[in-house]
Design a protein around this motif. Structure first.
Motif, PDB file in Angstrom:
ATOM      1  N   LYS A  25      25.970 -16.831 111.875  1.00  0.00           N
ATOM      2  CA  LYS A  25      25.697 -18.251 111.722  1.00  0.00           C
ATOM      3  C   LYS A  25      25.509 -18.667 110.275  1.00  0.00           C
ATOM      4  O   LYS A  25      25.960 -19.705 109.866  1.00  0.00           O
ATOM      5  N   GLY A  26      24.801 -17.909 109.486  1.00  0.00           N
ATOM      6  CA  GLY A  26      24.496 -18.295 108.119  1.00  0.00           C
ATOM      7  C   GLY A  26      23.149 -18.999 108.048  1.00  0.00           C
ATOM      8  O   GLY A  26      22.408 -19.091 109.029  1.00  0.00           O
ATOM      9  N   MET A  27      22.822 -19.512 106.875  1.00  0.00           N
ATOM     10  CA  MET A  27      21.565 -20.220 106.641  1.00  0.00           C
ATOM     11  C   MET A  27      21.731 -21.679 107.042  1.00  0.00           C
ATOM     12  O   MET A  27      22.650 -22.345 106.581  1.00  0.00           O
ATOM     13  N   THR A  28      20.823 -22.188 107.859  1.00  0.00           N
ATOM     14  CA  THR A  28      20.835 -23.597 108.220  1.00  0.00           C
ATOM     15  C   THR A  28      19.784 -24.304 107.380  1.00  0.00           C
ATOM     16  O   THR A  28      18.610 -23.949 107.416  1.00  0.00           O
ATOM     17  N   ILE A  29      20.220 -25.293 106.604  1.00  0.00           N
ATOM     18  CA  ILE A  29      19.334 -25.980 105.664  1.00  0.00           C
ATOM     19  C   ILE A  29      19.391 -27.483 105.938  1.00  0.00           C
ATOM     20  O   ILE A  29      20.474 -28.070 105.993  1.00  0.00           O
ATOM     21  N   ASN A  30      18.226 -28.089 106.106  1.00  0.00           N
ATOM     22  CA  ASN A  30      18.150 -29.545 106.265  1.00  0.00           C
ATOM     23  C   ASN A  30      18.427 -30.201 104.923  1.00  0.00           C
ATOM     24  O   ASN A  30      17.864 -29.811 103.906  1.00  0.00           O
ATOM     25  N   LEU A  31      19.274 -31.216 104.948  1.00  0.00           N
ATOM     26  CA  LEU A  31      19.608 -31.944 103.727  1.00  0.00           C
ATOM     27  C   LEU A  31      18.783 -33.219 103.633  1.00  0.00           C
ATOM     28  O   LEU A  31      18.275 -33.723 104.629  1.00  0.00           O
ATOM     29  N   LYS A  32      18.671 -33.722 102.414  1.00  0.00           N
ATOM     30  CA  LYS A  32      17.974 -34.990 102.173  1.00  0.00           C
ATOM     31  C   LYS A  32      18.748 -36.111 102.869  1.00  0.00           C
ATOM     32  O   LYS A  32      19.982 -36.087 102.906  1.00  0.00           O
ATOM     33  N   LYS A  33      18.015 -37.083 103.409  1.00  0.00           N
ATOM     34  CA  LYS A  33      18.668 -38.200 104.086  1.00  0.00           C
ATOM     35  C   LYS A  33      19.503 -38.990 103.089  1.00  0.00           C
ATOM     36  O   LYS A  33      19.067 -39.268 101.986  1.00  0.00           O
ATOM     37  N   ASN A  41      25.959 -23.949  90.994  1.00  0.00           N
ATOM     38  CA  ASN A  41      25.425 -23.712  89.655  1.00  0.00           C
ATOM     39  C   ASN A  41      23.915 -23.917  89.602  1.00  0.00           C
ATOM     40  O   ASN A  41      23.208 -23.196  88.895  1.00  0.00           O
ATOM     41  N   GLU A  42      23.408 -24.912  90.351  1.00  0.00           N
ATOM     42  CA  GLU A  42      21.954 -25.111  90.419  1.00  0.00           C
ATOM     43  C   GLU A  42      21.270 -23.913  91.068  1.00  0.00           C
ATOM     44  O   GLU A  42      20.211 -23.466  90.614  1.00  0.00           O
ATOM     45  N   ILE A  43      21.882 -23.403  92.139  1.00  0.00           N
ATOM     46  CA  ILE A  43      21.337 -22.214  92.813  1.00  0.00           C
ATOM     47  C   ILE A  43      21.347 -21.038  91.845  1.00  0.00           C
ATOM     48  O   ILE A  43      20.370 -20.292  91.739  1.00  0.00           O
ATOM     49  N   LEU A  44      22.454 -20.856  91.133  1.00  0.00           N
ATOM     50  CA  LEU A  44      22.566 -19.768  90.164  1.00  0.00           C
ATOM     51  C   LEU A  44      21.456 -19.852  89.124  1.00  0.00           C
ATOM     52  O   LEU A  44      20.788 -18.854  88.830  1.00  0.00           O
ATOM     53  N   LYS A  45      21.262 -21.041  88.573  1.00  0.00           N
ATOM     54  CA  LYS A  45      20.217 -21.232  87.555  1.00  0.00           C
ATOM     55  C   LYS A  45      18.837 -20.908  88.128  1.00  0.00           C
ATOM     56  O   LYS A  45      18.019 -20.249  87.464  1.00  0.00           O
ATOM     57  N   ALA A  46      18.563 -21.346  89.361  1.00  0.00           N
ATOM     58  CA  ALA A  46      17.261 -21.085  89.980  1.00  0.00           C
ATOM     59  C   ALA A  46      17.040 -19.593  90.199  1.00  0.00           C
ATOM     60  O   ALA A  46      15.940 -19.069  89.954  1.00  0.00           O
ATOM     61  N   ILE A  47      18.079 -18.882  90.628  1.00  0.00           N
ATOM     62  CA  ILE A  47      17.945 -17.440  90.865  1.00  0.00           C
ATOM     63  C   ILE A  47      17.834 -16.691  89.539  1.00  0.00           C
ATOM     64  O   ILE A  47      17.063 -15.729  89.413  1.00  0.00           O
ATOM     65  N   ILE A  84      14.975 -15.271  97.284  1.00  0.00           N
ATOM     66  CA  ILE A  84      16.301 -15.807  96.963  1.00  0.00           C
ATOM     67  C   ILE A  84      16.676 -16.883  97.972  1.00  0.00           C
ATOM     68  O   ILE A  84      17.139 -17.967  97.608  1.00  0.00           O
ATOM     69  N   THR A  85      16.452 -16.599  99.246  1.00  0.00           N
ATOM     70  CA  THR A  85      16.743 -17.567 100.304  1.00  0.00           C
ATOM     71  C   THR A  85      15.928 -18.842 100.107  1.00  0.00           C
ATOM     72  O   THR A  85      16.430 -19.957 100.301  1.00  0.00           O
ATOM     73  N   ASN A  86      14.683 -18.683  99.720  1.00  0.00           N
ATOM     74  CA  ASN A  86      13.813 -19.832  99.474  1.00  0.00           C
ATOM     75  C   ASN A  86      14.350 -20.688  98.322  1.00  0.00           C
ATOM     76  O   ASN A  86      14.350 -21.925  98.397  1.00  0.00           O
ATOM     77  N   LYS A  87      14.809 -20.062  97.252  1.00  0.00           N
ATOM     78  CA  LYS A  87      15.383 -20.805  96.117  1.00  0.00           C
ATOM     79  C   LYS A  87      16.632 -21.573  96.553  1.00  0.00           C
ATOM     80  O   LYS A  87      16.824 -22.727  96.179  1.00  0.00           O
ATOM     81  N   ILE A  88      17.477 -20.918  97.340  1.00  0.00           N
ATOM     82  CA  ILE A  88      18.692 -21.571  97.837  1.00  0.00           C
ATOM     83  C   ILE A  88      18.315 -22.781  98.687  1.00  0.00           C
ATOM     84  O   ILE A  88      18.864 -23.869  98.525  1.00  0.00           O
ATOM     85  N   ASN A  89      17.351 -22.575  99.566  1.00  0.00           N
ATOM     86  CA  ASN A  89      16.888 -23.650 100.445  1.00  0.00           C
ATOM     87  C   ASN A  89      16.322 -24.816  99.632  1.00  0.00           C
ATOM     88  O   ASN A  89      16.607 -25.979  99.912  1.00  0.00           O
ATOM     89  N   ASP A  90      15.519 -24.508  98.614  1.00  0.00           N
ATOM     90  CA  ASP A  90      14.936 -25.550  97.764  1.00  0.00           C
ATOM     91  C   ASP A  90      16.006 -26.391  97.080  1.00  0.00           C
ATOM     92  O   ASP A  90      15.920 -27.614  97.042  1.00  0.00           O
ATOM     93  N   VAL A  91      16.994 -25.726  96.519  1.00  0.00           N
ATOM     94  CA  VAL A  91      18.043 -26.441  95.772  1.00  0.00           C
ATOM     95  C   VAL A  91      18.891 -27.290  96.703  1.00  0.00           C
ATOM     96  O   VAL A  91      19.115 -28.479  96.452  1.00  0.00           O
ATOM     97  N   VAL A  92      19.378 -26.705  97.791  1.00  0.00           N
ATOM     98  CA  VAL A  92      20.290 -27.422  98.683  1.00  0.00           C
ATOM     99  C   VAL A  92      19.585 -28.578  99.381  1.00  0.00           C
ATOM    100  O   VAL A  92      20.157 -29.659  99.546  1.00  0.00           O
ATOM    101  N   SER A  93      18.331 -28.390  99.772  1.00  0.00           N
ATOM    102  CA  SER A  93      17.626 -29.438 100.521  1.00  0.00           C
ATOM    103  C   SER A  93      17.312 -30.671  99.671  1.00  0.00           C
ATOM    104  O   SER A  93      16.970 -31.720 100.208  1.00  0.00           O
ATOM    105  N   LYS A  94      17.459 -30.591  98.362  1.00  0.00           N
ATOM    106  CA  LYS A  94      17.228 -31.741  97.481  1.00  0.00           C
ATOM    107  C   LYS A  94      18.419 -32.699  97.452  1.00  0.00           C
ATOM    108  O   LYS A  94      18.338 -33.766  96.857  1.00  0.00           O
TER     109      LYS A  94
END
Length: 179
Positions: free
Chosen positions: A81-89, A152-158, A127-137
């Motif tokens: 399935k992969g990571m399911t991340i809620n996005l900003k409205k 690139n934002e995920i890369l910078k955060a990691i 790492i998963t938490n950083k990915i989640n933080d970036v994508v959910s914004k």
């Protein structure tokens, strides 16, 4: 008489053709110039984007040979399935989410490779938490329109998480679904 009539008709047709060619020229030339300038500006923007993207793709720290890179899948290989991340409205006010399979490109020639390679599995939740933080914004429109910027934002955060820029050098989505 017939020859004169044919000559006059031919002359009139040539004159009409000349007038219509002149009208078309004066009417279309400004539009062609505008279209040409638009094409030139778009080509310039694309060229700038490609040059900027080349610097961003490598994390700003250089280019790496593919045989010196190792791929680390952040997602569990057993989990399709992969990571399911809620996005900003977004503008529509609806809830959206992204399902991502994320992989990291690791530079095997990095001085930090031996030190951090063994800790990747134990740090997977960070790492998963950083990915989640970036994508959910981001909204679904932002993620769809500029996926590379999100990577690139995920890369910078990691990279900030590890404190080195040459260990993890790229982030990729092997699969990305947005809804």
């Amino acid at each position: 008489m017939k020859k004169n009539l044919l000559a006059v008709i031919t002359f009139v047709l040539v004159l009409i053709n000349l007038v219509l060619t002149g009208i078309i020229t004066f009417v279309l030339v400004p539009y062609v110039k505008q279209a040409n300038s638009l094409v030139t500006s778009v080509a310039t923007a694309i060229d700038l984007e490609q040059k900027a993207g080349a610097n961003e793709e490598s994390g700003g720290s250089g280019s790496y040979s593919i045989d010196k890179l190792e791929v680390y899948d952040v997602n569990d290989p057993k989990d399709d399935k992969g990571m399911t991340i809620n996005l900003k409205k977004g503008a529509d006010g609806k809830d959206h989410y992204a399902v991502l399979k994320v992989s990291l490109s690791i530079n095997t020639e990095s001085d930090s490779y031996k030190e951090y390679k063994e800790t990747l599995d134990s740090k997977k939740s960070l790492i998963t938490n950083k990915i989640n933080d970036v994508v959910s914004k981001h909204t679904i429109e932002e993620v769809r329109d500029d996926q590379r910027a999100i990577q690139n934002e995920i890369l910078k955060a990691i990279q900030d998480l590890y404190g080195v820029d040459d260990f993890i050098v790229d982030v990729g989505f092997s699969s990305a679904t947005y809804q």
